[in-house]
Design an enzyme around this catalytic site. Sequence first.
Site, PDB file in Angstrom:
ATOM      1  N   HIS A 238       4.654 -17.922   7.291  1.00 44.46           N
ATOM      2  CA  HIS A 238       5.700 -18.193   6.297  1.00 44.46           C
ATOM      3  C   HIS A 238       5.679 -17.125   5.227  1.00 44.46           C
ATOM      4  O   HIS A 238       4.787 -16.280   5.195  1.00 44.46           O
ATOM      5  CB  HIS A 238       5.574 -19.612   5.734  1.00 44.46           C
ATOM      6  CG  HIS A 238       4.371 -19.871   4.889  1.00 44.46           C
ATOM      7  ND1 HIS A 238       3.090 -19.875   5.379  1.00 44.46           N
ATOM      8  CD2 HIS A 238       4.253 -20.135   3.557  1.00 44.46           C
ATOM      9  CE1 HIS A 238       2.238 -20.152   4.403  1.00 44.46           C
ATOM     10  NE2 HIS A 238       2.922 -20.306   3.274  1.00 44.46           N
TER      11      HIS A 238
ATOM     12  N   ASP B 297       0.154 -23.098   6.160  1.00 43.57           N
ATOM     13  CA  ASP B 297      -0.005 -24.093   5.101  1.00 43.57           C
ATOM     14  C   ASP B 297       0.657 -25.423   5.469  1.00 43.57           C
ATOM     15  O   ASP B 297       1.157 -26.146   4.603  1.00 43.57           O
ATOM     16  CB  ASP B 297       0.606 -23.579   3.779  1.00 43.57           C
ATOM     17  CG  ASP B 297      -0.232 -22.474   3.152  1.00 43.57           C
ATOM     18  OD1 ASP B 297      -1.340 -22.201   3.652  1.00 43.57           O
ATOM     19  OD2 ASP B 297       0.230 -21.888   2.158  1.00 43.57           O
TER      20      ASP B 297
HETATM   21 FE    FE Z   1      -0.894 -20.395   1.139  1.00 37.17          FE
HETATM   22 ZN    ZN Z   2       2.167 -21.221   1.373  1.00 38.49          ZN
END
Ligand code: FE
Ligand code: ZN
Length: 282
Positions: free
Chosen positions: A71, A155
């Site tokens: 990401h 994450d």
């Molecule tokens: Fe992170």
């Molecule tokens: Zn992150």
Amino acid sequence: MIAMDSFAEDSSKRAPRRELEYVPVPAFEDNYIWLVSDSCDAVVIDPGDAAPVEAYLAERGWRLTAILLTHHHRDHVGGVKALLDSRSDEGIPVYGPAGERIEHLTGRLAGGDTVRIAQPEVSFTVMDVPGHTAGHIAYFREDDGSGTPHVFCGDTLFASGCGRLFEGTPQQMLTSLDALAALPDATLVHCAHEYTLSNIRFARACEPDSVALARWSDEAQALRAAGKPTLPTTIGHEKALNPFLRVDQPAIRAALVAQFKEPVAGRTEAFRMLRGWKDNFR
Ligand code: FE
Ligand code: ZN
């Protein structure tokens, strides 16, 4: 013995190993930048900082051959430019989510895609796991040759916790966590942060009577005290202990009712309440 050791130091004379090594390189306060290597070549996942990666590659004599990103957050992509700049003639591919704006991407990926890397010889299936960010992806390796699957989930899923919802809805994140939970129990989960101890404190507030959590708490504290990572975790371990994968469990529902003094209307709502509780948990 000594001669063998010094031979092993020179990567040009080394043969690539079939069994790959998975190394968490610590970065910043609590990030892990993962390297996957055959002892000659290595791919890096989410290099938020180049310096610790370069230091580790130099120490092991590994050559960087590909960059994979989950990401767009700075602590996951911040080192890409520097890693490329010092290898500008090598054409290092940079794979990442098609749905996010990230510089230097050469391969844009979405759920169901396959990434094949020649050296080290490894391929990953891409999973869409939105929630932490809108286009977040994960990389799944079905079998490492010894029957063990691996996932790099950025994450999205942490040991005993999950990522914050910066761009996605509770429904999206829950669907993403469901997809990860559906992977084989033995899947090794390579998370991008060492948040385990604080996550365990929250998990124990949710399930204070869990003997398994008490045991895991002791284990994780001993690992950290010894300077070791608490990762990788496994999908089976998370299904047993991670409150965010346990929103259907009566104990979690009861904890939510006790905390918020209101009924819980379904599992998405349970997840939303749980995530909100954790956001404000100290
Ligand atoms: Fe992170
Ligand atoms: Zn992150």
